[in-house]
Enzyme design. Structure first.
Site, short mmCIF file in Angstrom:
data_model
loop_
_atom_site.label_atom_id
_atom_site.label_comp_id
_atom_site.label_asym_id
_atom_site.label_seq_id
_atom_site.Cartn_x
_atom_site.Cartn_y
_atom_site.Cartn_z
N CYS A 2 0.96 -1.15 0.00
CA CYS A 2 -0.07 0.00 0.07
C CYS A 2 0.66 1.34 -0.04
CB CYS A 2 -1.09 0.12 0.94
SG CYS A 2 -2.03 -1.40 1.30
N TRP A 74 -3.16 -3.01 -1.36
CA TRP A 74 -2.60 -4.24 -1.58
C TRP A 74 -3.64 -5.09 -0.65
CZ3 TRP A 74 -1.10 -8.11 2.18
CH2 TRP A 74 -0.62 -9.49 1.44
N GLU A 480 16.36 -19.92 -0.31
CA GLU A 480 15.98 -18.69 -0.70
C GLU A 480 15.81 -18.62 -2.48
OE1 GLU A 480 16.39 -14.50 -2.16
OE2 GLU A 480 15.63 -15.57 -0.28
N LYS A 484 12.63 -17.53 -4.37
CA LYS A 484 12.77 -16.82 -5.50
C LYS A 484 11.89 -17.32 -6.77
CE LYS A 484 14.97 -13.27 -4.32
NZ LYS A 484 14.05 -13.39 -3.08
N HIS A 503 14.85 -38.28 4.73
CA HIS A 503 14.08 -38.50 5.94
C HIS A 503 12.60 -37.89 5.40
CE1 HIS A 503 16.84 -39.59 8.53
NE2 HIS A 503 17.77 -38.53 7.95
N LYS A 603 6.20 -5.29 -1.67
CA LYS A 603 7.62 -5.02 -1.22
C LYS A 603 7.65 -4.99 0.23
CE LYS A 603 11.66 -4.42 -2.60
NZ LYS A 603 12.49 -5.53 -2.98
#
Length: 608
Positions: A2, A74, A480, A484, A503, A603
């Site tokens: 927002c 948002w 990460e 992405k 496992h 963001k």
């Protein structure tokens, strides 16, 4: 998440409000709108989707007025429709809101019981009706806002217009940032960050928790949470007034991936003295020797940076580290002993969950260090030690250069902590400084394989599921990399510690599930390769990311290999971030998704 901009101007404001919203697009949004006061009435235009949709509405039906507010939303409460888009308005009041009103349902039921009619599903509309009800009963607008704010539970940044007073704009903040901008020509502005106001002014005052501000053409008065008049310092924001450009790159994300060698070098200059072979802190007299335990708290990509840092702090400084996802931290009733250091990590410095964790730790007597990319952010101002990254504005929603700059800061900080704890002698310090100084060149070397990564992205693009594996500090890199890919290509992906494959996750392996293995040569290489071979024995298609020695030893039989420069294990996480970023980027481009503004994401997440 927002964006807000408001202008008390001396000429028509709609065009500048729309321009301000374009500067806020990087935050993520799914609808937008503008409201002004003109000829004794509130007027507004709203549209779902991208700002181009709102621009078309305005082109067909212009919006006059010299005072106005604008918003990119948002969605939290209610779908991204025109009815749910901000500004929300009654006949008397229009407002925009960032955050969440936690008690909105009780307030809404109360207002409906008194005959108020709602046109949206949002929590934000409740605030408009709460204030409007009082104004309609004859209350002064300032008094109506003052009393209404006391009834709101949750987090908010508000900008409010009034039909009856076309010279008045009121703003308020609690848990969500809001700044006041002072123009050279007597105009005044409100914004959710300095970047939105950069073309209008560099003179910024940051509202503190609980502050609210009354803006008129005669002047500006800020009040604190106790409704007492206060002054907040005016600073020069330093935000550029020029629209940030993609340069010669197709997307902001790709541009920001390629900026990493430069911004990591910029960041490291604040933390290491290369010629002297010394690590340093931006605050020279900050004493780390008494730190007995470190707690790291962050969200998303920043959390994975913190996971890498845990390995560094424990290996080099021999200080125990707890790490938590910020949204879970307070709810496990953490035990925080005297002498503890909390490190909060956030690109924006405004992440609501992380900020709440910071304040909880402050109440528990912890010293606070903040790793942030915005030195004027709330976290930066509330921390005892600011550990600034110098990544510059990051426009792509999926973090890239902010992540590697966070890693650079955390690596240097780990070395500082080790020295303060007597765990690092001069020779070892010089060695660490040398390796850190090699990172920008190694990042450049990793970027040289961009075309090769683009070519092999075709092996991933049609997959429904992808697994990432790594050991030690490469395990957070696997997490990460999977994040992405999920964020921008919408392919389901998961990261695992390589030793955990047998496992459970190994049950997922077949010829349709690509497995990305992060395995720089070094002490953990052979164990990681053993796990990779378990995948290959079951028909799994492996993409191996390693250096030349690792590829030579284990690359046979892989679906594809990506060769990285051979680097010291300390900087390997920074270097290996490049290929997982580029792989996600090229897969997303091949799929045709919105790389810079992926669906449903924001963001800066300023709600809990």
């Amino acid at each position: 998440m927002c964006g807000i901009i408001g202008i008390v101007g001396k000429e028509e404001v709609c065009g500048r409000l729309l321009d301000g919203l374009r500067r806020l697009e990087y935050r993520g949004y799914d609808s937008a709108g503008i409201a002004t006061v003109h000829d004794g009435a509130i007027d507004r235009r709203r549209a779902p989707g991208k700002l181009d949709n709102l621009a078309k509405v305005l082109a067909d039906d212009p919006l006059p007025g010299e005072i106005g507010i604008a918003h990119t939303r948002w969605a939290t409460h209610g779908a991204p429709t025109e009815d749910n888009a901000h500004p929300h308005a009654t006949k008397e009041v229009a407002l925009v809101h960032n955050g969440i009103i936690e008690n909105f349902k009780a307030l809404r039921d109360e207002l409906i019981g008194r005959g108020r009619n709602f046109s949206s599903q949002t929590d934000s509309e409740v605030v408009a009706h709460l204030i409007s009800e009082q104004v309609e009963q004859g209350a002064d607008p300032v008094e109506a806002v003052r009393t209404s704010l006391k009834r709101l539970h949750g987090a908010f940044a508000l900008a409010i217009l009034f039909r009856s007073d076309p010279d008045l704009l009121i703003g308020a903040r609690l848990g969500s940032p809001l700044v006041v901008g002072y123009g050279e020509d007597g105009e005044t502005y409100l914004g959710s960050d300095a970047l939105a106001l950069a073309p209008l002014t560099q003179k910024i005052a940051y509202l503190e928790e609980g502050d609210w501000v009354v803006v008129t053409r005669e002047g500006t008065q800020i009040y604190d949470r106790d409704d007492q008049p206060v002054e907040r310092p005016i600073t020069i924001s330093g935000a550029t007034g020029a629209m940030i450009s993609k340069g010669n790159h197709r997307h902001f994300m790709l541009k920001e991936i390629y900026e990493q060698p430069i911004v990591v070098a910029q960041t490291l200059r604040s933390y290491v003295r290369r010629l002297d072979g010394e690590v340093s802190l931006p605050v020279a007299d900050f004493d780390l020797s008494a730190v007995r335990r470190v707690t790291i708290v962050a969200c998303g990509t920043s959390y994975y940076a913190g996971m890498v840092a845990k390995y560094w702090f424990e290996q080099f400084a021999r200080v125990p580290v707890d790490i938590d996802v910020a949204s879970e931290f307070r709810y496990r009733a953490p035990i925080m002993d005297e002498g503890g250091l909390m490190i909060v990590i956030s690109q924006s410095g405004e992440t609501a969950d992380t900020l709440a964790a910071l304040r909880h730790a402050r109440e528990s007597g912890q010293t606070i260090a903040a790793v942030v990319n915005v030195p004027t952010s709330t976290m930066a101002r509330e921390a005892d030690l600011l550990l600034a990254t110098h990544a510059g504005p990051e426009i792509g929603v999926a973090s890239t250069k902010a992540f590697t700059c966070q890693l650079a800061v955390l690596a240097a900080f780990a070395a500082n902590l080790a020295r303060a704890k007597g765990r690092l002698d001069r020779d070892e310090e010089r060695t660490l400084v040398r390796h850190l100084s090699e990172a920008p060149a190694a990042l450049n070397g990793a970027l040289a394989y961009d075309e090769a990564i683009e070519e092999m992205a075709g092996a991933i693009v049609n997959a429904r599921d992808v697994l990432y594996l790594g050991r030690g500090p490469d395990y957070p890199l696997a997490l990460e990399g999977a994040l992405k890919l999920k964020e921008i290509s919408y392919i389901h992906a998961e990261g695992y510690a390589a030793g955990e494959m047998k496992h459970g996750p190994i049950a997922l392996i077949d010829e349709n599930v690509p497995v990305i293995v992060l395995a720089p040569s070094g002490p953990l290489f052979e164990k990681t390769v053993s796990n990779m071979q378990e995948v290959q024995a079951r028909g799994g298609k492996v993409v191996l990311i390693s250096d030349y020695d690792g590829i030579a030893q284990a690359g046979e039989g892989c679906l594809a290999t990506i060769t990285m420069p051979k680097v010291h294990p300390l900087i390997a996480p920074l270097v290996y971030a490049i290929p997982v970023q580029l792989l996600a980027y090229h897969v997303a481009v091949a799929k045709g998704t919105d790389v810079d503004q992926p669906r449903n994401l924001a963001k800066s997440v300023t709600v809990e």
